[in-house]
Design an enzyme around this catalytic site. Sequence first.
Site: not given
Ligand code: LLP
Length: 417
Positions: A236, A311, A372, A272, A343-344, A275
Site C-alpha cells: 500500500g 486505472r 496495475y 508486501e 466505446c465507453e 506499486r
Molecule cells: N498485499 C495484499 C494483500 C494486497 O491485496 C495488495 C493489493 C498488496 C499487498 C499490494 O498493494 P500495493 O503495495 O501495490 O498498493 N488495482 C488498484 C490496486 C489494487 C490493490 C489490490 N491489493 C490500483 O490500480 O490502484
Amino acid sequence: MYHYKDNSLFCEDTEISDLVNTYGTPLYVYSKNILKDNYARISNAFSHLGAKVCFSVKSNSNISILNILYKEGAYFDIVSGGELFRLLNIGVKGDRIIFSGVGKTESEIRKGIKANILYFNIESEDELNLINKIAIDLNMHVNITIRVNPNVDAGTHKHITTGTQENKFGLSVGQAYNIALKTADLYGITLDGFHCHIGSQITSTTPYLKAVKNLIRLSNKLKNKIPIKSINIGGGFGVPYGNENTPIPDISEFSNQLEPLLLNNDLQLFIEPGRYISATSGILLSELLYIKKSRNKNFAIIDAGMNDLMRPALYNSFHKITTVSKKIDSEEICIYDIVGPVCESSDCFGKNRKLKKLTKGDYIVIMNAGAYCASLSNNYNSRLKPAEVLVSRNNHALIRKKETIDDILSMERIVDL
Ligand code: LLP
C-alpha cells in the site's frame, strides 16, 4: 531514468522512438534499473527491522519482471493458482511465497501446499478448516497467518480501501483472537502470525501505525497461550503520480515510525509492496490517431484504450501524460482530453491536459504505468493486449508479444444448439 536527450524521450540509454519503430504501439515499456532501484530502496528502508519484502505479483505479473525481482532476493505475495504457477514456472522456491485472497479454491490450496509455500494467509474460519483438512489428507503440515481487518480507514480511494468493516477482507480483531486459539487443536496447521493490508496508494503513515498497533496488541494478548512469530503489514505504500497536493512520505519515514512499535517484540516482519516497486518503472506508449474538436473540447484520440490501462476509468486515477518528442518547434499550448477508441465515455486517460499542440502521428506517453496497468488489461471491444518490452541501458527485448486475433478466437467455438 526516463529523461529527455536532444528533446527526445529515453528510457535509460534507449531512445523511445526506436522502441516505437521496432515494436509498434500501444506498447508497455519497463526499465529494469528503475525496478531494481525501487526494490533496493524499500528493502534498505526496512532492513533495520529485518523485514522480508514480498513483491505483490498482482501489480505486475510478467515473468521477466518476477524473475528480475527473484534474483534481487524478493519474496512474493500471491492471490491465485495462476500467480503461483507463474512463480514456480520461473523456478521460484515455495519458501519465498505467501498466499493471500478471500476465495482460494480447494485446488489452489492443494497446489500451494504441494509447493511448500511459506504460509497461507487465511481470511475466514471456513478456509482455515479446509486448509487443515487438505493438509491432513496430503499428510503435510502447513503454516498460516490470519488476516486481520483492523477497521482502519487508509484515507485512499474507496475502491482500493481494504481495511474497514465495510470490506470483505480479513477478520475482526475479536474473530482473529478466537480463531488463533482454535488453531492449537488443528494438527494440519501451525499459526505463524497475523497479517493486515489496509489499502493501496496510502500517502500517510498514520493509518499504518494504527493498524500495526492493533496487530501487536493482538499478538501480545495471545503470547502466553500460543506463540506468535510474525506480523505482516501488507503493502500500500504510495508513489507520486504527479498530481498530489501533499507530498508522499519517504519510505524510510514509514519504517522509522514503525520501529518503536516493533522493538522488543521479537516478531519477524513481512511487507508486501507492489506499486512501490513496479509503478514508476513502466510507461504505456500510444500513437495519436486523430484530433477532434467539439464546441468546448479538444479530444486527442490515441490508439491505446481503457482495456489496455484501466486505472483512470476504474478509480479516476491520475497518470502524467507527455509526448515522446518534446516538440520544441511548437510554442502553442492546447488543452486536451486524451481519450482511447473504446466505446465507453470512461475511456479517457486524462481530462484538460495542457500539452504542446499535438498533430496526428505524435507519440503519447502515459507515465507511471508499471503497476496495475498491464496486469489489469483485457480484451474488451475485441482489442488485442499490447506488447511489453524490457529495457536495460541500451538493450531492449520483448517480454510479452502483442496478442493476435487468433489468440483470442482460439478460446471460442462456433456452436448452435
Ligand atoms: N498485499 C495484499 C494483500 C494486497 O491485496 C495488495 C493489493 C498488496 C499487498 C499490494 O498493494 P500495493 O503495495 O501495490 O498498493 N488495482 C488498484 C490496486 C489494487 C490493490 C489490490 N491489493 C490500483 O490500480 O490502484
